[in-house]
Design an enzyme around this catalytic site. Structure first.
Site, PDB file in Angstrom:
ATOM      1  N   GLU A  17      -2.959  -7.018   7.588  1.00 40.19           N
ATOM      2  CA  GLU A  17      -1.884  -6.388   8.234  1.00 40.19           C
ATOM      3  C   GLU A  17      -1.270  -7.637   9.366  1.00 40.19           C
ATOM      4  O   GLU A  17      -2.457  -7.622   9.464  1.00 40.19           O
ATOM      5  CB  GLU A  17      -1.405  -4.866   9.005  1.00 40.19           C
ATOM      6  CG  GLU A  17       0.001  -5.102   9.931  1.00 40.19           C
ATOM      7  CD  GLU A  17       0.733  -5.053   8.688  1.00 40.19           C
ATOM      8  OE1 GLU A  17       0.911  -6.171   8.641  1.00 40.19           O
ATOM      9  OE2 GLU A  17       1.636  -3.343   8.056  1.00 40.19           O
TER      10      GLU A  17
ATOM     11  N   HIS B 247       0.591  -1.167   0.486  1.00 44.48           N
ATOM     12  CA  HIS B 247       0.097  -0.323   0.081  1.00 44.48           C
ATOM     13  C   HIS B 247       1.235   1.081  -0.323  1.00 44.48           C
ATOM     14  O   HIS B 247       2.353   0.957   0.695  1.00 44.48           O
ATOM     15  CB  HIS B 247      -0.686   0.290   1.325  1.00 44.48           C
ATOM     16  CG  HIS B 247       0.185   0.169   2.336  1.00 44.48           C
ATOM     17  ND1 HIS B 247       0.791   1.232   2.943  1.00 44.48           N
ATOM     18  CD2 HIS B 247      -0.010  -1.356   3.566  1.00 44.48           C
ATOM     19  CE1 HIS B 247       1.195   0.735   3.674  1.00 44.48           C
ATOM     20  NE2 HIS B 247       0.550  -0.338   4.462  1.00 44.48           N
TER      21      HIS B 247
END
Length: 214
Positions: free
Chosen positions: A86, A8
């Site tokens: 994550e 990201h």
């Protein structure tokens, strides 16, 4: 078959660690710089893909879904995939405890140390293995599945996806640095084997003589 792994763009948590104390990890937005990074990466990816059909598998966190949106890609399939999230550090984080956990993880080892209110790297490794197995089955059993899969995820998750794909040692994994924001790696299957287009940077030498797959 190829898999494009993309980290990201820059998020608020990357420039302000105290943001984790007031905003849930999954809700952290991109910074203005991050939005620019994602848009620029979109130009590069559109050139790379050259109109190829793509299936996108995206971590459902705000920073990853927004990164994907800003890429401006037309994809045949879009799948929000929680297994690509994550590493879980728990809920809202206390800044003092966060630093203690980071130090303990560094001393213990990033792969096996389980965060007090979250996951170990090994936990993430298990779920990315499940994702890779399911992706392989989809490609093999569904003739309509595109030959290119775009995976928009997080730095540690990217490294563990490659660790699983290439059977890297734990020591080698722990010596690797996260890619930069909006950097990608390309995994290509040809001739009966997977290859990686370029290695990850290493922040320390690994006593394991195994090297990253070129």
């Amino acid at each position: 078959m190829r898999i494009i792994l993309l980290r990201h763009a820059e998020s608020l948590g990357n420039i302000d660690e105290l943001a984790y104390c007031r905003i849930p990890d999954h809700a952290l937005p991109l910074t203005p710089r991050g939005e620019e990074q994602a848009a620029a990466e979109g130009v590069r990816l559109r050139e790379l893909l050259a109109g190829s059909a793509v299936a996108a598998y995206v971590s459902p966190y705000v920073r990853t879904t927004r990164t994907f949106q800003l890429l401006g890609l037309g994809v045949e399939r879009f799948v929000p995939e929680p297994r690509l999230r994550e590493q879980d550090w728990g809920n809202l984080q206390d800044p003092v405890e966060q630093e203690i956990q980071k130090q303990k993880r560094h001393e213990f080892g990033h792969f096996f140390y389980r965060l007090a209110h979250g996951e170990s790297g090994a936990d993430v490794d298990d779920r990315v293995a499940s994702f890779l197995n399911e992706l392989e089955q989809r490609v093999e059993n569904d003739p309509t599945h595109p030959d290119t899969a775009l995976v928009v995820t997080h730095g540690l998750t990217m490294r563990l996806l490659c660790r699983r794909m290439f059977s890297w040692s734990i020591d080698l994994f722990e010596s690797l640095s996260n890619p930069e924001h909006c950097a990608h790696r390309i995994l290509t299957y040809a001739g009966g084997r997977w290859s990686l287009d370029r290695p990850f940077a290493q922040w320390r030498d690994s006593p394991d003589q195994t090297t990253q797959v070129p």
